[in-house]
Design a protein around this motif. Structure first.
Motif, PDB file in Angstrom:
ATOM      1  N   PHE A  93       1.059  -1.347   0.131  1.00 39.98           N
ATOM      2  CA  PHE A  93      -0.160   0.173   0.704  1.00 39.98           C
ATOM      3  C   PHE A  93       0.945   1.349  -0.086  1.00 39.98           C
ATOM      4  CE2 PHE A  93      -2.179   3.340   1.997  1.00 39.98           C
ATOM      5  CZ  PHE A  93      -3.656   3.554   1.199  1.00 39.98           C
ATOM      6  N   ASN A  94       0.698   2.461  -0.707  1.00 40.82           N
ATOM      7  CA  ASN A  94       1.344   3.044  -0.558  1.00 40.82           C
ATOM      8  C   ASN A  94       0.958   4.264  -0.078  1.00 40.82           C
ATOM      9  OD1 ASN A  94       2.505   5.609  -1.700  1.00 40.82           O
ATOM     10  ND2 ASN A  94       1.596   6.360  -3.648  1.00 40.82           N
ATOM     11  N   ILE A  95       1.401   4.849   1.091  1.00 42.89           N
ATOM     12  CA  ILE A  95       1.150   5.506   2.752  1.00 42.89           C
ATOM     13  C   ILE A  95       1.622   7.047   2.110  1.00 42.89           C
ATOM     14  CG2 ILE A  95       2.088   3.677   4.358  1.00 42.89           C
ATOM     15  CD1 ILE A  95       4.136   5.406   4.445  1.00 42.89           C
ATOM     16  N   PHE A  96       1.678   7.222   1.366  1.00 45.39           N
ATOM     17  CA  PHE A  96       1.798   8.796   0.527  1.00 45.39           C
ATOM     18  C   PHE A  96      -0.083   8.755   0.209  1.00 45.39           C
ATOM     19  CE2 PHE A  96       6.473   7.737   0.368  1.00 45.39           C
ATOM     20  CZ  PHE A  96       6.599   9.257   1.098  1.00 45.39           C
ATOM     21  N   VAL A  97      -0.470   8.254  -0.233  1.00 46.63           N
ATOM     22  CA  VAL A  97      -2.042   8.510  -0.497  1.00 46.63           C
ATOM     23  C   VAL A  97      -3.010   8.953   0.704  1.00 46.63           C
ATOM     24  CG1 VAL A  97      -3.972   7.046  -1.059  1.00 46.63           C
ATOM     25  CG2 VAL A  97      -1.913   6.659  -2.588  1.00 46.63           C
ATOM     26  N   LEU A  98      -2.402   8.793   1.770  1.00 44.07           N
ATOM     27  CA  LEU A  98      -2.829   9.143   2.776  1.00 44.07           C
ATOM     28  C   LEU A  98      -1.761  10.135   3.461  1.00 44.07           C
ATOM     29  CD1 LEU A  98      -3.845   5.670   4.960  1.00 44.07           C
ATOM     30  CD2 LEU A  98      -5.223   6.804   3.583  1.00 44.07           C
ATOM     31  N   ILE A  99      -1.115  10.377   3.673  1.00 43.67           N
ATOM     32  CA  ILE A  99      -0.157  11.272   3.991  1.00 43.67           C
ATOM     33  C   ILE A  99       0.206  12.274   3.146  1.00 43.67           C
ATOM     34  CG2 ILE A  99       2.376  12.402   4.233  1.00 43.67           C
ATOM     35  CD1 ILE A  99       2.829   8.966   4.911  1.00 43.67           C
ATOM     36  N   LEU A 100      -0.346  12.514   2.569  1.00 46.80           N
ATOM     37  CA  LEU A 100      -0.780  14.062   1.551  1.00 46.80           C
ATOM     38  C   LEU A 100      -1.908  15.084   1.589  1.00 46.80           C
ATOM     39  CD1 LEU A 100       1.509  13.160  -1.130  1.00 46.80           C
ATOM     40  CD2 LEU A 100       2.671  13.970   0.407  1.00 46.80           C
ATOM     41  N   SER A 102      -3.620  14.330   3.700  1.00 47.31           N
ATOM     42  CA  SER A 102      -3.472  14.191   5.848  1.00 47.31           C
ATOM     43  C   SER A 102      -2.351  15.934   5.791  1.00 47.31           C
ATOM     44  CB  SER A 102      -3.344  13.566   6.280  1.00 47.31           C
ATOM     45  OG  SER A 102      -3.091  13.947   7.539  1.00 47.31           O
ATOM     46  N   ILE A 103      -2.100  15.935   5.326  1.00 42.86           N
ATOM     47  CA  ILE A 103      -1.226  17.433   5.631  1.00 42.86           C
ATOM     48  C   ILE A 103      -1.687  18.449   5.010  1.00 42.86           C
ATOM     49  CG2 ILE A 103       1.475  18.318   4.639  1.00 42.86           C
ATOM     50  CD1 ILE A 103       2.708  15.820   5.161  1.00 42.86           C
ATOM     51  N   LEU A 108      -5.296  23.216   6.017  1.00 38.75           N
ATOM     52  CA  LEU A 108      -6.039  23.866   5.421  1.00 38.75           C
ATOM     53  C   LEU A 108      -7.277  23.804   6.435  1.00 38.75           C
ATOM     54  CD1 LEU A 108      -7.285  22.541   2.000  1.00 38.75           C
ATOM     55  CD2 LEU A 108      -6.063  24.751   2.667  1.00 38.75           C
ATOM     56  N   ALA A 109      -7.554  22.913   6.910  1.00 38.95           N
ATOM     57  CA  ALA A 109      -8.729  23.353   8.465  1.00 38.95           C
ATOM     58  C   ALA A 109      -8.594  22.692  10.085  1.00 38.95           C
ATOM     59  CB  ALA A 109      -9.646  21.410   7.795  1.00 38.95           C
ATOM     60  N   GLY A 125      -7.393  14.145   9.606  1.00 35.62           N
ATOM     61  CA  GLY A 125      -7.443  13.723   8.506  1.00 35.62           C
ATOM     62  C   GLY A 125      -6.643  12.461   7.501  1.00 35.62           C
ATOM     63  N   SER A 126      -6.313  12.110   8.217  1.00 42.87           N
ATOM     64  CA  SER A 126      -5.065  10.563   7.797  1.00 42.87           C
ATOM     65  C   SER A 126      -6.715   9.853   8.258  1.00 42.87           C
ATOM     66  CB  SER A 126      -4.008  10.312   8.578  1.00 42.87           C
ATOM     67  OG  SER A 126      -4.036  10.555  10.199  1.00 42.87           O
ATOM     68  N   ALA A 127      -6.466  10.093   9.198  1.00 47.71           N
ATOM     69  CA  ALA A 127      -8.819   8.686   9.309  1.00 47.71           C
ATOM     70  C   ALA A 127      -9.458   9.073   8.921  1.00 47.71           C
ATOM     71  CB  ALA A 127      -8.683   9.201  11.336  1.00 47.71           C
ATOM     72  N   PHE A 128      -9.649  10.455   8.020  1.00 47.18           N
ATOM     73  CA  PHE A 128     -10.581  10.376   7.480  1.00 47.18           C
ATOM     74  C   PHE A 128     -10.232   9.653   5.666  1.00 47.18           C
ATOM     75  CE2 PHE A 128     -12.102  12.865   3.542  1.00 47.18           C
ATOM     76  CZ  PHE A 128     -13.813  12.319   3.410  1.00 47.18           C
ATOM     77  N   PHE A 129      -9.612  10.028   5.278  1.00 48.08           N
ATOM     78  CA  PHE A 129      -9.045   9.231   4.198  1.00 48.08           C
ATOM     79  C   PHE A 129      -8.397   7.985   4.417  1.00 48.08           C
ATOM     80  CE2 PHE A 129      -8.069  13.612   3.343  1.00 48.08           C
ATOM     81  CZ  PHE A 129      -7.860  14.012   1.932  1.00 48.08           C
TER      82      PHE A 129
END
Length: 135
Positions: A93-100, A102-103, A108-109, A125-129
């Protein structure tokens, strides 16, 4: 203190102890996702960044410190100590799909544009994604 929070913490501690004991006893990280453990460590590190800035209680301090150190220890076991037993071919799994995202979302929020507030909003954000990617 809420009895359900204490029970949740006890079960979480028990799960971490079982995981670390399994790794240490078998001297193997087979079947574990190193990337998931990195995400756990990142969430705990960003979420509990206020550990030394705001003292709430000794219980809270010890729990935060334990969660940070145990997640970092698990990452250390997977990528350093028992590296030979870790199968990165199945951890794809590409974790940058979640990290970027989320950052970006944490930038923004947030309540205030400070390092602490941005880092505290990052796990949300990471939990949402993560929940969206698992569907």
């Amino acid at each position: 203190m809420n009895v359900f929070r204490i029970l949740a913490d006890v079960f979480h501690l028990l799960a971490i102890f079982i995981l670390l004991k399994k790794i240490w006893k078998t001297r193997s990280c087979a079947g574990l996702s190193g990337k998931s453990q990195i995400l756990f460590a990142l969430v705990f590190l960003t979420r509990y960044l206020d550990l030394f800035l705001r003292f709430i209680s000794l219980y809270n301090f010890i729990m935060k410190l334990f969660f940070i150190s145990s997640s970092c220890l698990t990452v250390y076991f997977i990528y350093k100590k028992f590296k030979a037993t870790y199968d990165s071919n199945h951890d794809t799994f590409n974790i940058f799909v979640l990290i970027l995202p989320s950052i970006l979302l944490s930038l923004l929020a947030n309540y205030a544009f400070t390092a602490i507030e941005v880092s505290l909003s990052s796990p949300v954000g990471s939990a949402f994604f993560y929940s969206r990617c698992k569907q």
